[in-house]
Design a protein around this motif. Structure first.
Motif, PDB file in Angstrom:
ATOM      1  N   GLU A 191       0.832  -1.209   0.000  1.00  0.00           N
ATOM      2  CA  GLU A 191       0.000   0.000   0.000  1.00  0.00           C
ATOM      3  C   GLU A 191       0.866   1.257   0.000  1.00  0.00           C
ATOM      4  OE1 GLU A 191      -2.580  -0.319   3.355  1.00  0.00           O
ATOM      5  OE2 GLU A 191      -3.665  -2.071   2.561  1.00  0.00           O
ATOM      6  N   LEU A 192       1.961   1.218   0.756  1.00  0.00           N
ATOM      7  CA  LEU A 192       2.879   2.363   0.777  1.00  0.00           C
ATOM      8  C   LEU A 192       3.537   2.546  -0.584  1.00  0.00           C
ATOM      9  CD1 LEU A 192       4.291   4.605   2.418  1.00  0.00           C
ATOM     10  CD2 LEU A 192       6.037   2.924   3.046  1.00  0.00           C
ATOM     11  N   LYS A 193       3.952   1.442  -1.195  1.00  0.00           N
ATOM     12  CA  LYS A 193       4.570   1.518  -2.513  1.00  0.00           C
ATOM     13  C   LYS A 193       3.582   2.049  -3.547  1.00  0.00           C
ATOM     14  CE  LYS A 193       7.187  -1.858  -3.900  1.00  0.00           C
ATOM     15  NZ  LYS A 193       7.661  -3.232  -4.230  1.00  0.00           N
ATOM     16  N   ALA A 194       2.323   1.655  -3.417  1.00  0.00           N
ATOM     17  CA  ALA A 194       1.301   2.141  -4.347  1.00  0.00           C
ATOM     18  C   ALA A 194       1.116   3.650  -4.210  1.00  0.00           C
ATOM     19  CB  ALA A 194      -0.026   1.428  -4.079  1.00  0.00           C
ATOM     20  N   GLU A 195       1.241   4.145  -2.979  1.00  0.00           N
ATOM     21  CA  GLU A 195       1.118   5.584  -2.753  1.00  0.00           C
ATOM     22  C   GLU A 195       2.266   6.328  -3.438  1.00  0.00           C
ATOM     23  OE1 GLU A 195       0.096   8.578   0.973  1.00  0.00           O
ATOM     24  OE2 GLU A 195       0.598   6.482   1.357  1.00  0.00           O
ATOM     25  N   TYR A 196       3.461   5.776  -3.350  1.00  0.00           N
ATOM     26  CA  TYR A 196       4.608   6.414  -3.995  1.00  0.00           C
ATOM     27  C   TYR A 196       4.561   6.242  -5.510  1.00  0.00           C
ATOM     28  CZ  TYR A 196       7.085   8.457  -0.160  1.00  0.00           C
ATOM     29  OH  TYR A 196       7.440   9.309   0.862  1.00  0.00           O
ATOM     30  N   GLN A 197       3.955   5.155  -5.973  1.00  0.00           N
ATOM     31  CA  GLN A 197       3.762   5.016  -7.417  1.00  0.00           C
ATOM     32  C   GLN A 197       2.829   6.106  -7.918  1.00  0.00           C
ATOM     33  OE1 GLN A 197       5.312   2.931  -9.559  1.00  0.00           O
ATOM     34  NE2 GLN A 197       4.252   4.096 -11.166  1.00  0.00           N
ATOM     35  N   ARG A 218      13.223  15.164 -11.754  1.00  0.00           N
ATOM     36  CA  ARG A 218      14.314  14.262 -11.381  1.00  0.00           C
ATOM     37  C   ARG A 218      14.855  14.595  -9.992  1.00  0.00           C
ATOM     38  NH1 ARG A 218      18.251  10.853 -13.482  1.00  0.00           N
ATOM     39  NH2 ARG A 218      20.177  10.906 -12.278  1.00  0.00           N
ATOM     40  N   THR A 219      15.000  15.891  -9.694  1.00  0.00           N
ATOM     41  CA  THR A 219      15.532  16.306  -8.399  1.00  0.00           C
ATOM     42  C   THR A 219      14.607  15.876  -7.269  1.00  0.00           C
ATOM     43  OG1 THR A 219      16.639  18.212  -9.409  1.00  0.00           O
ATOM     44  CG2 THR A 219      16.305  18.274  -7.024  1.00  0.00           C
ATOM     45  N   ILE A 220      13.308  16.044  -7.453  1.00  0.00           N
ATOM     46  CA  ILE A 220      12.335  15.640  -6.436  1.00  0.00           C
ATOM     47  C   ILE A 220      12.432  14.142  -6.176  1.00  0.00           C
ATOM     48  CG2 ILE A 220       9.865  15.355  -5.957  1.00  0.00           C
ATOM     49  CD1 ILE A 220       9.433  18.006  -7.502  1.00  0.00           C
ATOM     50  N   ILE A 221      12.508  13.347  -7.236  1.00  0.00           N
ATOM     51  CA  ILE A 221      12.582  11.888  -7.087  1.00  0.00           C
ATOM     52  C   ILE A 221      13.898  11.477  -6.431  1.00  0.00           C
ATOM     53  CG2 ILE A 221      12.665   9.698  -8.339  1.00  0.00           C
ATOM     54  CD1 ILE A 221      10.884  11.012 -10.473  1.00  0.00           C
ATOM     55  N   GLU A 222      14.991  12.088  -6.866  1.00  0.00           N
ATOM     56  CA  GLU A 222      16.312  11.747  -6.325  1.00  0.00           C
ATOM     57  C   GLU A 222      16.399  12.051  -4.839  1.00  0.00           C
ATOM     58  OE1 GLU A 222      20.849  13.362  -6.911  1.00  0.00           O
ATOM     59  OE2 GLU A 222      19.588  13.157  -8.691  1.00  0.00           O
ATOM     60  N   LEU A 223      15.918  13.226  -4.442  1.00  0.00           N
ATOM     61  CA  LEU A 223      15.977  13.601  -3.030  1.00  0.00           C
ATOM     62  C   LEU A 223      15.013  12.766  -2.189  1.00  0.00           C
ATOM     63  CD1 LEU A 223      16.267  17.482  -3.339  1.00  0.00           C
ATOM     64  CD2 LEU A 223      18.087  15.824  -2.883  1.00  0.00           C
ATOM     65  N   SER A 224      13.875  12.394  -2.778  1.00  0.00           N
ATOM     66  CA  SER A 224      12.941  11.507  -2.073  1.00  0.00           C
ATOM     67  C   SER A 224      13.616  10.182  -1.773  1.00  0.00           C
ATOM     68  CB  SER A 224      11.685  11.279  -2.922  1.00  0.00           C
ATOM     69  OG  SER A 224      10.965  12.477  -3.116  1.00  0.00           O
ATOM     70  N   SER A 225      14.333   9.653  -2.756  1.00  0.00           N
ATOM     71  CA  SER A 225      15.050   8.394  -2.570  1.00  0.00           C
ATOM     72  C   SER A 225      16.095   8.521  -1.470  1.00  0.00           C
ATOM     73  CB  SER A 225      15.713   7.985  -3.887  1.00  0.00           C
ATOM     74  OG  SER A 225      16.472   6.806  -3.732  1.00  0.00           O
ATOM     75  N   GLY A 241      12.028  -1.590  -0.493  1.00  0.00           N
ATOM     76  CA  GLY A 241      10.773  -1.562  -1.222  1.00  0.00           C
ATOM     77  C   GLY A 241      10.465  -0.211  -1.828  1.00  0.00           C
ATOM     78  N   VAL A 242      10.446   0.834  -0.994  1.00  0.00           N
ATOM     79  CA  VAL A 242      10.093   2.165  -1.482  1.00  0.00           C
ATOM     80  C   VAL A 242      11.329   2.880  -2.030  1.00  0.00           C
ATOM     81  CG1 VAL A 242       8.956   4.338  -0.922  1.00  0.00           C
ATOM     82  CG2 VAL A 242       8.280   2.263   0.263  1.00  0.00           C
ATOM     83  N   GLY A 243      12.440   2.771  -1.312  1.00  0.00           N
ATOM     84  CA  GLY A 243      13.661   3.441  -1.746  1.00  0.00           C
ATOM     85  C   GLY A 243      14.128   2.963  -3.102  1.00  0.00           C
ATOM     86  N   ASP A 244      14.129   1.641  -3.306  1.00  0.00           N
ATOM     87  CA  ASP A 244      14.568   1.090  -4.594  1.00  0.00           C
ATOM     88  C   ASP A 244      13.587   1.445  -5.708  1.00  0.00           C
ATOM     89  OD1 ASP A 244      16.689   0.074  -3.258  1.00  0.00           O
ATOM     90  OD2 ASP A 244      16.154  -2.043  -3.482  1.00  0.00           O
ATOM     91  N   MET A 245      12.308   1.558  -5.362  1.00  0.00           N
ATOM     92  CA  MET A 245      11.329   1.942  -6.375  1.00  0.00           C
ATOM     93  C   MET A 245      11.613   3.351  -6.881  1.00  0.00           C
ATOM     94  SD  MET A 245       7.161   2.036  -6.138  1.00  0.00           S
ATOM     95  CE  MET A 245       7.103   3.526  -5.155  1.00  0.00           C
ATOM     96  N   MET A 246      11.974   4.253  -5.965  1.00  0.00           N
ATOM     97  CA  MET A 246      12.292   5.622  -6.362  1.00  0.00           C
ATOM     98  C   MET A 246      13.603   5.655  -7.146  1.00  0.00           C
ATOM     99  SD  MET A 246       9.676   7.178  -5.283  1.00  0.00           S
ATOM    100  CE  MET A 246       9.996   8.948  -5.279  1.00  0.00           C
ATOM    101  N   SER A 247      14.555   4.820  -6.741  1.00  0.00           N
ATOM    102  CA  SER A 247      15.819   4.744  -7.486  1.00  0.00           C
ATOM    103  C   SER A 247      15.571   4.236  -8.896  1.00  0.00           C
ATOM    104  CB  SER A 247      16.810   3.825  -6.764  1.00  0.00           C
ATOM    105  OG  SER A 247      17.138   4.338  -5.489  1.00  0.00           O
ATOM    106  N   GLY A 248      14.663   3.268  -9.030  1.00  0.00           N
ATOM    107  CA  GLY A 248      14.326   2.759 -10.350  1.00  0.00           C
ATOM    108  C   GLY A 248      13.685   3.825 -11.218  1.00  0.00           C
ATOM    109  N   ALA A 249      12.871   4.676 -10.585  1.00  0.00           N
ATOM    110  CA  ALA A 249      12.233   5.762 -11.329  1.00  0.00           C
ATOM    111  C   ALA A 249      13.275   6.746 -11.853  1.00  0.00           C
ATOM    112  CB  ALA A 249      11.225   6.485 -10.436  1.00  0.00           C
TER     113      ALA A 249
END
Length: 317
Positions: A191-197, A218-225, A241-249
């Motif tokens: 559910e948390l990952k879906a929220e970040y998706q 890109r900056t927003i995503i990078e800093l979020s990660s 789970g969430v950190g790697d998803m943002m890195s993948g983005a």
């Protein structure tokens, strides 16, 4: 405050400075359009100390918005428990900012204090809605509030509807208390990952509509990660789970798409006129962050490799 949060806050403000405007509007009730020029002042200030060496203090942000009437602002980011010391530190900063930019004419000193606010990443029971300065002088008492913005008080809908995109890297603080459950419960983590998706999808939409640029996204995503990996260090499943998803983005949001808007239209003219100020500033910010090669920066900004290398040489001087 942890260095990673402080660094993320400064980075998003300096690299994506237009994102501060909606935050200023929200905190101070301003009506800036976002087209105003923002002029940053040095963050290093030396506080005069009697009988001891001057003490250097670094503010998070100190800038002027050049609207119809230029206004100075000072915004600090905090994640610690309010203890009274923060208010004292803020006043020290404000007084030194005012003194650094003060004017003396015919033995009259005029100082202008900035509009000051604090962005709290964590909210405790002791976290007030505002701070207050009361300055007692021989000529009378001056009293005014220092507003507080609580990140955890804003939902995702609030953030996107109000354009408070610079809060996104710190949105994870709203979920911090749930980390133990996310870490042990696969459904909750999903559910948390879906929220970040959803966050990623909405950022994509804003980019497609021309509301933000590829570099800002890109900056927003990078800093979020970066923030997620720091705050969830003790929770491997959350971090991965969430950190790697943002890195993948970040990989999907390849740096090679940065600044394509405008470059495709103006690259020919830009070659004739030399390096534009926008290209120069963007390349310098990329170089300063040190996460991209000279070749990648050249491709993303539309500059020659030789031009980027010259800018890199200026940074080391």
């Amino acid at each position: 405050m942890a260095t990673i949060y402080d660094g993320a806050f400064r980075t998003i403000l300096n690299d994506c400075r237009k994102l501060i405007i909606p935050v200023i509007n929200e905190i101070f009730g301003e009506t800036y359009t976002g087209e105003e020029e923002i002029r940053f002042s040095p963050n290093e200030h030396f506080l005069d100390q009697q009988d001891e060496a001057d003490k250097e203090r670094i503010t998070d942000t100190n800038f002027t918005v050049l609207g119809k009437v230029p206004k100075k602002y000072h915004v600090e980011c905090e994640s610690s428990l309010p203890d009274g010391k923060i208010t004292v530190r803020l006043f020290e900063y404000d007084a030194q900012i005012a003194l650094d930019e003060g004017e003396v004419m015919e033995e009259t000193l005029t100082v202008t204090f900035p509009n000051t606010a604090v962005l709290y990443l964590r909210t405790y029971k002791k976290t007030p809605d505002k701070m207050k300065y009361v300055i007692v002088t021989p000529g009378g008492t001056v009293m005014y509030d220092v507003p507080i913005m609580k990140v955890q008080a804003y939902t995702l809908n609030d953030i996107f509807e109000k354009g408070l995109l610079m809060l996104i890297p710190f949105y994870i603080f709203s979920h911090e208390k749930g980390f133990p459950e996310y870490n042990s419960n696969g459904q909750k983590l999903a559910e948390l990952k879906a929220e970040y998706q959803k966050i990623l999808e909405r950022l994509d939409e804003l980019e497609q509509w021309g509301m933000i640029g590829a570099f800002d996204k890109r900056t927003i995503i990078e800093l979020s990660s970066d923030v997620i990996k720091e705050i969830a260090q003790k929770y491997e499943n959350v971090q991965k789970g969430v950190g790697d998803m943002m890195s993948g983005a970040l990989i999907e949001t390849s740096a090679r798409t940065i600044l394509n808007q405008g470059i495709s239209q103006g690259i020919s003219q830009g070659r004739l006129q030399g390096i534009s100020q926008n290209q120069r500033e963007t390349a310098l910010r990329m170089l300063k962050r040190g996460k991209m090669t000279v070749e990648e920066i050249a491709e993303d900004t539309g500059l020659d490799i030789e031009e980027v290398e010259q800018l890199a040489g200026l940074q080391t001087v």
